[in-house]
Design a protein around this motif. Structure first.
Motif, PDB file in Angstrom:
ATOM      1  N   GLU A   1      -4.408   1.004   7.432  1.00  0.00           N
ATOM      2  CA  GLU A   1      -3.173   1.702   6.885  1.00  0.00           C
ATOM      3  C   GLU A   1      -3.263   3.137   6.404  1.00  0.00           C
ATOM      4  O   GLU A   1      -2.449   4.014   6.267  1.00  0.00           O
ATOM      5  CB  GLU A   1      -2.730   0.990   5.460  1.00  0.00           C
ATOM      6  N   THR A   2      -4.549   3.650   6.465  1.00  0.00           N
ATOM      7  CA  THR A   2      -4.669   5.078   6.152  1.00  0.00           C
ATOM      8  C   THR A   2      -4.840   5.861   7.253  1.00  0.00           C
ATOM      9  O   THR A   2      -5.145   7.167   7.057  1.00  0.00           O
ATOM     10  CB  THR A   2      -6.086   5.383   5.324  1.00  0.00           C
TER      11      THR A   2
ATOM     12  N   HIS B   1       0.936  -1.217  -0.050  1.00  0.00           N
ATOM     13  CA  HIS B   1      -0.141   0.001   0.058  1.00  0.00           C
ATOM     14  C   HIS B   1       0.994   1.238   0.061  1.00  0.00           C
ATOM     15  O   HIS B   1       0.457   2.171  -0.594  1.00  0.00           O
ATOM     16  CB  HIS B   1      -0.879   0.066   1.335  1.00  0.00           C
ATOM     17  N   GLU B   2       2.091   1.132   0.982  1.00  0.00           N
ATOM     18  CA  GLU B   2       2.687   2.431   0.973  1.00  0.00           C
ATOM     19  C   GLU B   2       3.269   2.984  -0.388  1.00  0.00           C
ATOM     20  O   GLU B   2       3.799   3.932  -0.430  1.00  0.00           O
ATOM     21  CB  GLU B   2       3.737   2.126   2.121  1.00  0.00           C
TER      22      GLU B   2
ATOM     23  N   GLN C   1       2.007   2.233  -3.322  1.00  0.00           N
ATOM     24  CA  GLN C   1       1.122   2.186  -4.612  1.00  0.00           C
ATOM     25  C   GLN C   1      -0.083   3.383  -4.189  1.00  0.00           C
ATOM     26  O   GLN C   1      -0.564   3.588  -5.258  1.00  0.00           O
ATOM     27  CB  GLN C   1       0.423   0.943  -4.590  1.00  0.00           C
ATOM     28  N   ASN C   2      -0.169   3.758  -2.950  1.00  0.00           N
ATOM     29  CA  ASN C   2      -1.250   4.604  -2.838  1.00  0.00           C
ATOM     30  C   ASN C   2      -0.742   5.823  -2.066  1.00  0.00           C
ATOM     31  O   ASN C   2      -0.030   5.790  -0.669  1.00  0.00           O
ATOM     32  CB  ASN C   2      -2.350   3.809  -1.757  1.00  0.00           C
ATOM     33  N   ASP C   3      -1.158   7.048  -2.600  1.00  0.00           N
ATOM     34  CA  ASP C   3      -0.348   8.398  -2.133  1.00  0.00           C
ATOM     35  C   ASP C   3      -1.058   8.491  -0.538  1.00  0.00           C
ATOM     36  O   ASP C   3      -0.293   9.135   0.138  1.00  0.00           O
ATOM     37  CB  ASP C   3      -0.830   9.450  -3.113  1.00  0.00           C
ATOM     38  N   THR C   4      -2.351   8.116  -0.442  1.00  0.00           N
ATOM     39  CA  THR C   4      -2.912   8.469   0.846  1.00  0.00           C
ATOM     40  C   THR C   4      -2.072   7.646   1.906  1.00  0.00           C
ATOM     41  O   THR C   4      -1.533   8.292   3.258  1.00  0.00           O
ATOM     42  CB  THR C   4      -4.442   8.009   0.856  1.00  0.00           C
ATOM     43  N   VAL C   5      -1.889   6.568   1.783  1.00  0.00           N
ATOM     44  CA  VAL C   5      -1.103   5.667   2.773  1.00  0.00           C
ATOM     45  C   VAL C   5       0.430   5.979   2.753  1.00  0.00           C
ATOM     46  O   VAL C   5       1.040   6.146   3.813  1.00  0.00           O
ATOM     47  CB  VAL C   5      -1.117   4.013   2.346  1.00  0.00           C
TER      48      VAL C   5
END
Length: 246
Positions: free
Chosen positions: A197-198, A12-13, A15-19
């Motif tokens: 994660e968020t 996640h960290e 691949q996802n900007d929020t995470v």
């Protein structure tokens, strides 16, 4: 000194900007740094490393393994799961975090689906201490309030815990068994729910304290190593009436 390996998917960290904004160096780095400050010797391992970072040498040198997984449980190779579960039975501690309830090691060691209800609505979680005298609750107030959390709700399809240290209440009305202790073979296992994660839950000092307490509780002790199988008598016995089985 207790050696801790902090395992994380680390997907996640990346691949996802929020995470990434919450955990720019990965969830594992935040947990490892907190455990290091608590006095443990830490190393990290992630899914995409060779053998998922959990080689035989790494696990042989690990007293307690913490596990955070979410989106790629099926990608964990079965031979690594075998290796982890065997080490737990031999005495390695295992701390399973948040969505790690669906991880292969945890479901195998529990023998159930480990399914539950869930809802992601940034709602308040109140994590109540049920066993204030338990080592994992040391230094924790009567409850921990988390302003924004993912809801997990009952029924949680797990075996009844040996000890239930925490239970959660959520703003939407659900409750959940959030701090569950088990023993499998010689190894101690603790499942601890908070940690989506968020949300910056692993930056919370009380959550870090619980994880550190759990590592100390789950670390192998110096008790005797049991032996199994056919045993020679410790005292002289009369074998005159011994019968053979053919």
């Amino acid at each position: 000194m207790t050696q801790v390996t902090v395992w994380n998917e680390f997907r996640h960290e990346r691949q996802n900007d929020t995470v990434a904004a919450v955990y720019p160096d990965g969830i594992h780095s935040v947990i490892a740094d907190a455990l290091d400050e608590a006095g443990f010797e830490t190393q990290t391992a992630t899914l995409d490393e060779p053998e998922h970072g959990l080689t035989e040498a790494v696990l042989d040198d690990t007293d307690v393994l913490t596990w955070w997984g979410h989106a790629a449980h099926d990608e964990v190779r079965d031979e690594i799961v075998d290796r982890v579960c065997e080490r737990v039975r031999e005495g390695m501690g295992l701390i399973v975090l948040h969505s790690g309830h669906y991880s292969k090691p945890f479901t195998r060691l529990m023998g159930t689906s480990c399914s539950l209800k869930w809802r992601e609505a940034a709602e308040t979680e109140r994590l109540w201490v049920l066993e204030p005298g338990h080592p994992i609750a040391d230094g924790i107030d009567e409850h921990i309030e988390i302003d924004e959390a993912e809801m997990y709700g009952e029924r949680f399809d797990i075996p009844a815990p040996d000890t239930l240290v925490f239970t959660s209440w959520f703003e939407g009305g659900e409750v959940f068994r959030s701090g569950c202790c088990y023993r499998r073979g010689n190894g101690r296992i603790f499942y601890f729910r908070p940690g989506h994660e968020t949300y910056p839950i692993y930056h919370n000092e009380s959550i870090q304290r619980v994880v550190a307490n759990a590592v100390a509780w789950a670390a192998p002790d110096d008790g005797p190593t049991p032996t199994f199988g056919n045993a020679e008598p410790r005292e002289d016995i009369d074998t005159s009436d011994e019968r053979s089985v053919h």
